[in-house]
Motif scaffolding. Structure first.
Motif, PDB file in Angstrom:
ATOM      1  N   LEU A   1      -6.925   3.816  -4.000  1.00 39.24           N
ATOM      2  CA  LEU A   1      -5.889   3.225  -4.428  1.00 39.24           C
ATOM      3  C   LEU A   1      -5.826   1.876  -3.809  1.00 39.24           C
ATOM      4  O   LEU A   1      -5.547   0.865  -4.124  1.00 39.24           O
ATOM      5  CB  LEU A   1      -4.796   3.782  -4.428  1.00 39.24           C
ATOM      6  N   CYS A   2      -5.414   1.953  -2.214  1.00 43.98           N
ATOM      7  CA  CYS A   2      -5.454   1.102  -1.235  1.00 43.98           C
ATOM      8  C   CYS A   2      -6.742   0.038  -1.278  1.00 43.98           C
ATOM      9  O   CYS A   2      -6.490  -1.190  -1.439  1.00 43.98           O
ATOM     10  CB  CYS A   2      -5.608   1.433   0.079  1.00 43.98           C
ATOM     11  N   PHE A   3      -7.957   0.348  -1.469  1.00 46.00           N
ATOM     12  CA  PHE A   3      -9.172  -0.390  -1.659  1.00 46.00           C
ATOM     13  C   PHE A   3      -8.991  -1.236  -2.962  1.00 46.00           C
ATOM     14  O   PHE A   3      -9.211  -2.514  -2.903  1.00 46.00           O
ATOM     15  CB  PHE A   3     -10.518   0.746  -1.864  1.00 46.00           C
ATOM     16  N   ASN A   4      -8.578  -0.645  -4.190  1.00 43.01           N
ATOM     17  CA  ASN A   4      -8.290  -1.511  -5.539  1.00 43.01           C
ATOM     18  C   ASN A   4      -7.282  -2.653  -5.285  1.00 43.01           C
ATOM     19  O   ASN A   4      -7.623  -3.617  -5.844  1.00 43.01           O
ATOM     20  CB  ASN A   4      -8.293  -0.380  -6.574  1.00 43.01           C
ATOM     21  N   ILE A   5      -5.999  -2.036  -4.731  1.00 45.08           N
ATOM     22  CA  ILE A   5      -5.041  -3.192  -4.281  1.00 45.08           C
ATOM     23  C   ILE A   5      -5.623  -4.219  -3.684  1.00 45.08           C
ATOM     24  O   ILE A   5      -5.480  -5.341  -4.079  1.00 45.08           O
ATOM     25  CB  ILE A   5      -3.920  -2.645  -3.725  1.00 45.08           C
ATOM     26  N   ALA A   6      -6.063  -3.837  -2.757  1.00 45.97           N
ATOM     27  CA  ALA A   6      -6.849  -4.982  -1.690  1.00 45.97           C
ATOM     28  C   ALA A   6      -7.832  -5.832  -2.341  1.00 45.97           C
ATOM     29  O   ALA A   6      -7.913  -7.197  -2.497  1.00 45.97           O
ATOM     30  CB  ALA A   6      -7.317  -4.448  -0.452  1.00 45.97           C
ATOM     31  N   PHE A   7      -8.905  -5.322  -3.049  1.00 47.18           N
ATOM     32  CA  PHE A   7      -9.714  -5.810  -3.812  1.00 47.18           C
ATOM     33  C   PHE A   7      -9.244  -7.096  -5.014  1.00 47.18           C
ATOM     34  O   PHE A   7      -9.674  -7.976  -4.791  1.00 47.18           O
ATOM     35  CB  PHE A   7     -10.733  -5.009  -4.511  1.00 47.18           C
TER      36      PHE A   7
ATOM     37  N   PHE B   1       0.911  -1.227  -0.064  1.00 49.32           N
ATOM     38  CA  PHE B   1      -0.041  -0.025   0.079  1.00 49.32           C
ATOM     39  C   PHE B   1       0.933   1.309   0.063  1.00 49.32           C
ATOM     40  O   PHE B   1       1.788   1.285   0.642  1.00 49.32           O
ATOM     41  CB  PHE B   1      -0.763  -0.031   1.211  1.00 49.32           C
ATOM     42  N   PRO B   2       0.329   2.283  -0.641  1.00 51.31           N
ATOM     43  CA  PRO B   2       1.201   3.797  -0.486  1.00 51.31           C
ATOM     44  C   PRO B   2       0.918   3.962   1.040  1.00 51.31           C
ATOM     45  O   PRO B   2       0.358   3.641   1.959  1.00 51.31           O
ATOM     46  CB  PRO B   2       0.367   4.565  -1.244  1.00 51.31           C
ATOM     47  N   SER B   3       1.899   4.997   1.325  1.00 51.70           N
ATOM     48  CA  SER B   3       1.967   5.584   2.853  1.00 51.70           C
ATOM     49  C   SER B   3       1.210   6.824   2.981  1.00 51.70           C
ATOM     50  O   SER B   3       0.712   7.501   1.795  1.00 51.70           O
ATOM     51  CB  SER B   3       3.548   5.705   2.983  1.00 51.70           C
ATOM     52  N   ASN B   4       0.964   7.241   4.086  1.00 48.40           N
ATOM     53  CA  ASN B   4       0.452   8.406   4.357  1.00 48.40           C
ATOM     54  C   ASN B   4      -1.253   8.573   3.660  1.00 48.40           C
ATOM     55  O   ASN B   4      -1.686   9.174   3.113  1.00 48.40           O
ATOM     56  CB  ASN B   4       0.982   9.832   3.910  1.00 48.40           C
ATOM     57  N   VAL B   5      -1.922   7.472   3.957  1.00 44.92           N
ATOM     58  CA  VAL B   5      -3.197   7.228   3.556  1.00 44.92           C
ATOM     59  C   VAL B   5      -4.398   7.834   4.171  1.00 44.92           C
ATOM     60  O   VAL B   5      -5.182   8.603   3.322  1.00 44.92           O
ATOM     61  CB  VAL B   5      -3.680   5.919   3.398  1.00 44.92           C
ATOM     62  N   LYS B   6      -4.301   8.323   5.433  1.00 51.26           N
ATOM     63  CA  LYS B   6      -5.265   8.759   6.158  1.00 51.26           C
ATOM     64  C   LYS B   6      -5.551  10.069   5.734  1.00 51.26           C
ATOM     65  O   LYS B   6      -4.811  10.955   5.659  1.00 51.26           O
ATOM     66  CB  LYS B   6      -4.837   8.678   7.771  1.00 51.26           C
ATOM     67  N   GLY B   7      -6.921  10.348   5.264  1.00 50.08           N
ATOM     68  CA  GLY B   7      -7.238  11.527   5.036  1.00 50.08           C
ATOM     69  C   GLY B   7      -7.210  11.826   3.323  1.00 50.08           C
ATOM     70  O   GLY B   7      -7.718  12.948   2.809  1.00 50.08           O
ATOM     71  N   ASP B   8      -6.524  11.040   2.806  1.00 47.00           N
ATOM     72  CA  ASP B   8      -6.249  11.116   1.353  1.00 47.00           C
ATOM     73  C   ASP B   8      -7.300  10.109   0.411  1.00 47.00           C
ATOM     74  O   ASP B   8      -7.107   9.041   0.558  1.00 47.00           O
ATOM     75  CB  ASP B   8      -5.026  10.867   0.920  1.00 47.00           C
TER      76      ASP B   8
END
Length: 194
Positions: A58-64, A45-52
């Motif tokens: 992107l995280c959702f798509n990677i995980a899905f 996952f990319p870093s510094n996700v909270k609030g972005d």
């Protein structure tokens, strides 16, 4: 006696893996009720996700995508499915169920949503599970969680003064709260109407 096929799918959060307390003990409870466990341990996952919002998407798509590939060979037909999600894992789990599991003839699908994020409510189905939230969760505000749970008819269990891991910082309080949360999870697995 019919031995029903029972599978529990575990969808962790960004930094909250399957060996951390909420998921670790939820798995143990599911196993005690005859479920086979499949953990979806995504990464990269990319870093510094909270609030972005873009990074969250992107995280959702990677995980899905990871979950879909990992679970592609699993036959969910005639299966009782328990889905336990944490944080962004609640969104991935709910989306996976609505987009992929709907093609199987499952006996039932039930959800345990541990500290959902805002995106999760886009995929949750009405009356499909139970939700746990902390009033000091920096990822989503409590009024939004309460409103969405009411709209979806999802029982909501709130842990006062707790963060996104349902922890307060006081070890004794956290252990007591963890015991209460696991008690509710155990009761739900035994009887979803409780």
């Amino acid at each position: 006696m019919d031995k029903s096929k029972k599978i529990a799918l575990i969808f962790p959060g960004l930094g909250y893996n399957c060996d951390k307390p909420l998921l670790y003990y939820s798995k143990k409870i599911a196993i005690s009720h005859g479920y086979s466990i499949i953990e979806i341990n995504y990464s990269d996952f990319p870093s510094n996700v909270k609030g972005d919002k873009d990074k969250m998407e992107l995280c959702f798509n990677i995980a899905f995508d990871y979950a879909a590939k990992l679970l592609a060979s699993v036959d969910f037909n005639d299966t009782e499915i328990l889905i336990i999600g944490k944080s962004i894992g609640t969104a991935v789990a709910a989306a996976y169920a609505s987009k992929i599991l709907c093609s199987f003839t499952t006996r039932k699908i039930r959800f345990i949503y541990l500290t959902p994020v805002e995106q999760s409510f886009n995929y949750m189905q009405p009356s499909s599970g139970i939700v746990f939230h902390g009033t000091s969760d920096p990822w989503i505000n409590s009024p939004l969680v309460v409103k969405n749970c009411e709209n979806l008819n999802l029982p909501l269990f709130i842990t006062k003064d707790s963060n996104h891991s349902l922890e307060t910082g006081n070890l004794v309080t956290d252990i007591e709260n963890l015991g209460k949360i696991m008690g509710r999870i155990d009761a739900y697995i035994q009887n979803p109407k409780s």
